[in-house]
Design a protein around this motif. Structure first.
Motif, short mmCIF file in Angstrom:
data_model
loop_
_atom_site.label_atom_id
_atom_site.label_comp_id
_atom_site.label_asym_id
_atom_site.label_seq_id
_atom_site.Cartn_x
_atom_site.Cartn_y
_atom_site.Cartn_z
N TRP A 1 -31.37 50.67 36.63
CA TRP A 1 -29.36 50.31 37.41
C TRP A 1 -28.83 50.65 37.91
O TRP A 1 -28.62 50.37 38.74
N MET A 2 -29.41 52.36 38.36
CA MET A 2 -28.81 53.44 38.99
C MET A 2 -29.72 53.21 40.92
O MET A 2 -28.72 53.07 41.35
N GLY A 3 -31.06 53.02 40.39
CA GLY A 3 -31.21 53.33 41.86
C GLY A 3 -31.35 51.70 42.55
O GLY A 3 -30.81 51.37 43.52
N SER A 4 -31.22 50.80 41.62
CA SER A 4 -30.92 49.30 41.93
C SER A 4 -29.67 49.04 42.83
O SER A 4 -29.38 48.75 44.42
N PHE A 5 -28.61 49.50 42.27
CA PHE A 5 -27.59 49.22 42.96
C PHE A 5 -26.87 50.14 43.76
O PHE A 5 -26.10 49.59 44.43
N PHE A 6 -27.97 51.44 43.93
CA PHE A 6 -28.00 52.20 44.83
C PHE A 6 -28.19 51.38 46.76
O PHE A 6 -27.74 51.52 47.62
N LEU A 7 -29.81 50.98 46.16
CA LEU A 7 -29.93 49.90 47.28
C LEU A 7 -29.27 48.39 47.38
O LEU A 7 -29.37 48.25 48.73
N ALA A 8 -28.54 48.26 46.40
CA ALA A 8 -27.87 47.36 46.80
C ALA A 8 -25.91 47.33 48.33
O ALA A 8 -25.36 46.44 48.71
N LEU A 9 -26.17 48.72 47.39
CA LEU A 9 -24.63 49.16 48.53
C LEU A 9 -25.10 49.48 49.84
O LEU A 9 -24.60 50.19 50.64
N SER A 10 -26.19 50.30 49.69
CA SER A 10 -26.93 50.83 51.31
C SER A 10 -26.81 50.31 52.59
O SER A 10 -26.43 50.75 52.97
N PRO A 11 -26.41 49.25 52.46
CA PRO A 11 -26.24 48.03 53.65
C PRO A 11 -24.84 48.62 53.94
O PRO A 11 -24.43 48.75 55.44
N MET A 12 -23.78 48.96 53.12
CA MET A 12 -22.40 49.12 53.27
C MET A 12 -22.41 50.85 53.29
O MET A 12 -20.94 51.23 54.32
N ILE A 13 -22.82 51.13 53.36
CA ILE A 13 -23.19 52.59 52.88
C ILE A 13 -23.75 53.50 54.09
O ILE A 13 -23.27 53.86 54.93
N PHE A 14 -25.06 52.65 54.57
CA PHE A 14 -25.44 53.57 55.84
C PHE A 14 -25.15 52.58 57.54
O PHE A 14 -25.74 53.18 58.18
N SER A 15 -24.45 51.81 57.46
CA SER A 15 -24.51 50.52 58.67
C SER A 15 -22.72 50.02 59.16
O SER A 15 -22.38 49.80 57.58
N ASN A 16 -22.53 50.04 59.78
CA ASN A 16 -21.30 49.61 60.23
C ASN A 16 -21.21 48.40 60.81
O ASN A 16 -20.46 47.32 61.15
N GLU A 17 -22.84 47.95 60.80
CA GLU A 17 -22.81 46.54 61.57
C GLU A 17 -23.18 45.15 60.75
O GLU A 17 -23.31 43.83 61.39
N ILE A 18 -23.64 45.62 59.06
CA ILE A 18 -23.11 44.32 58.67
C ILE A 18 -21.96 44.31 57.57
O ILE A 18 -21.21 45.42 56.95
N ALA A 19 -21.45 43.55 57.74
CA ALA A 19 -20.88 42.52 56.22
C ALA A 19 -21.02 41.73 54.86
O ALA A 19 -22.07 41.28 55.57
N LEU A 20 -20.09 42.13 54.46
CA LEU A 20 -19.97 41.40 53.31
C LEU A 20 -19.85 39.77 53.47
O LEU A 20 -17.97 39.88 53.50
#
Length: 335
Positions: free
Chosen positions: A155-174
């Motif tokens: 659960w921790m690893g999956s949600f970290f990976l799910a949030l990674s686009p928002m954490i590591f890039s400003n070029e990706i939006a939801l």
């Protein structure tokens, strides 16, 4: 980027929109009922208080979250678009939007729970393979404590990976995607920044890596089961009995996980293909709708597979349903 003029990218016909809303509502009830009953069976019966049962419960909780949080937002968005002439601001993407965007919450929930599901299926496959390949060491290797730790890690690893686009890039939006009818990650610009599309590729790479590992493990387990079945038949004809090898319950559980693996493989593959195509610039609007909703519909398949293949699960589920009817019947008669 998509705007208000692309909101009817699949079909502007009101009848089709109504049918889509009905399908979504039915899916909410199917996912909620099936997974709630699965949790009731697992937690309400001591027989299922095992590592295998805990993994089933984790999978059911991930699927239930999709039915409670993800699909209802799509229903609300589609009903709003059907009843109003203009789309609400949160549905139409706006880079200057400063208020809370529902997709900021729903998007990671959908991605995280999906990753939890595939991770849990992988753990279920490993757990069953140990029971089949090393039946004498099963209880020593697979413990409740280790399984609980794996569930927390997934659960921790999956949600970290799910949030990674928002954490590591400003070029990706939801944003709420008019094609998939869901909250999805998307590139803010038409260009392909190297860092951004590499991050988006994390999802299909992770999914395919676990799926390939799951499929290979299932093939090994099925081959071992086939070998033991032939051996048992040969010994039975000779009038002997074999005490070694996996039990019939372990064999049946392994076959059940194999069926779940097939469903997940069929559900995840279209999404992975769509993400790869989207990264290289293909929109594939109609394909994205079917891909995302096939994946979402898989959240209610686990309960169906358990009910068909697991007799103890089916019996316990019937007992719970019948007891609930008995409790409600006196109230009805009193009225």
């Amino acid at each position: 980027m998509q705007d208000a003029q692309t909101m009817c990218s699949i079909c502007c016909c009101p009848t089709v929109k109504i049918l889509m809303i009905i399908f979504m509502i039915l899916l909410i009830f199917a996912i909620s009922f099936g997974n709630s009953l699965t949790l009731a069976v697992v937690f309400g019966s001591k027989h299922f208080h095992t590592p295998h049962g805990y993994l089933k419960a984790s999978l059911a909780m991930a699927d239930l979250a999709i039915g409670i949080f993800v699909v209802p937002l799509s229903v609300y968005a589609e009903m709003t678009l059907l009843l109003k002439d203009s789309a609400p601001g949160w549905i139409v993407y706006n880079s200057q939007h400063t208020h809370f965007h529902p997709c900021t919450f729903i998007g990671p929930v959908f991605a995280g729970c999906t990753l939890v599901s595939i991770t849990t299926v992988f753990f279920l496959t490993i757990e069953r393979s140990i029971a089949v390949l090393k039946p004498l060491h099963k209880d020593a290797v697979i413990t409740r404590r280790r399984t609980s730790m794996l569930i927390i890690f997934s659960w921790m690893g999956s949600f970290f990976l799910a949030l990674s686009p928002m954490i590591f890039s400003n070029e990706i939006a939801l944003q709420y995607n008019s094609c998939s009818r869901m909250c999805n990650y998307a590139l803010k610009t038409t260009t392909l920044p190297s860092q951004a599309w590499h991050i988006l590729l994390l999802f299909p790479v992770f999914d395919f890596t676990l799926l390939i590992g799951t499929i290979i493990t299932n093939i090994i387990s099925m081959s071992t089961i086939r070998h033991h079945s032939k051996k048992r038949k040969h010994l039975a004809r000779a009038g002997c009995h074999s005490a070694s090898g996996p039990s019939f319950s372990d064999i049946k559980a392994a076959k059940t996980i194999g069926a779940i693996t097939l469903v997940f493989t069929a559900s995840f593959t279209p999404i992975a293909v769509f993400v790869l195509g989207n990264v290289i610039g293909n929109e594939w609007c109609i394909f994205s709708f079917f891909a995302f909703w096939i994946l979402t519909a898989s959240s209610c398949w686990n309960f169906i597979i358990y009910s068909v293949r697991d007799q103890k699960f089916r019996v316990r589920a019937r007992q719970l349903l019948s007891s609930s009817r008995i409790k409600s019947s006196p109230q009805i008669s009193e009225k």
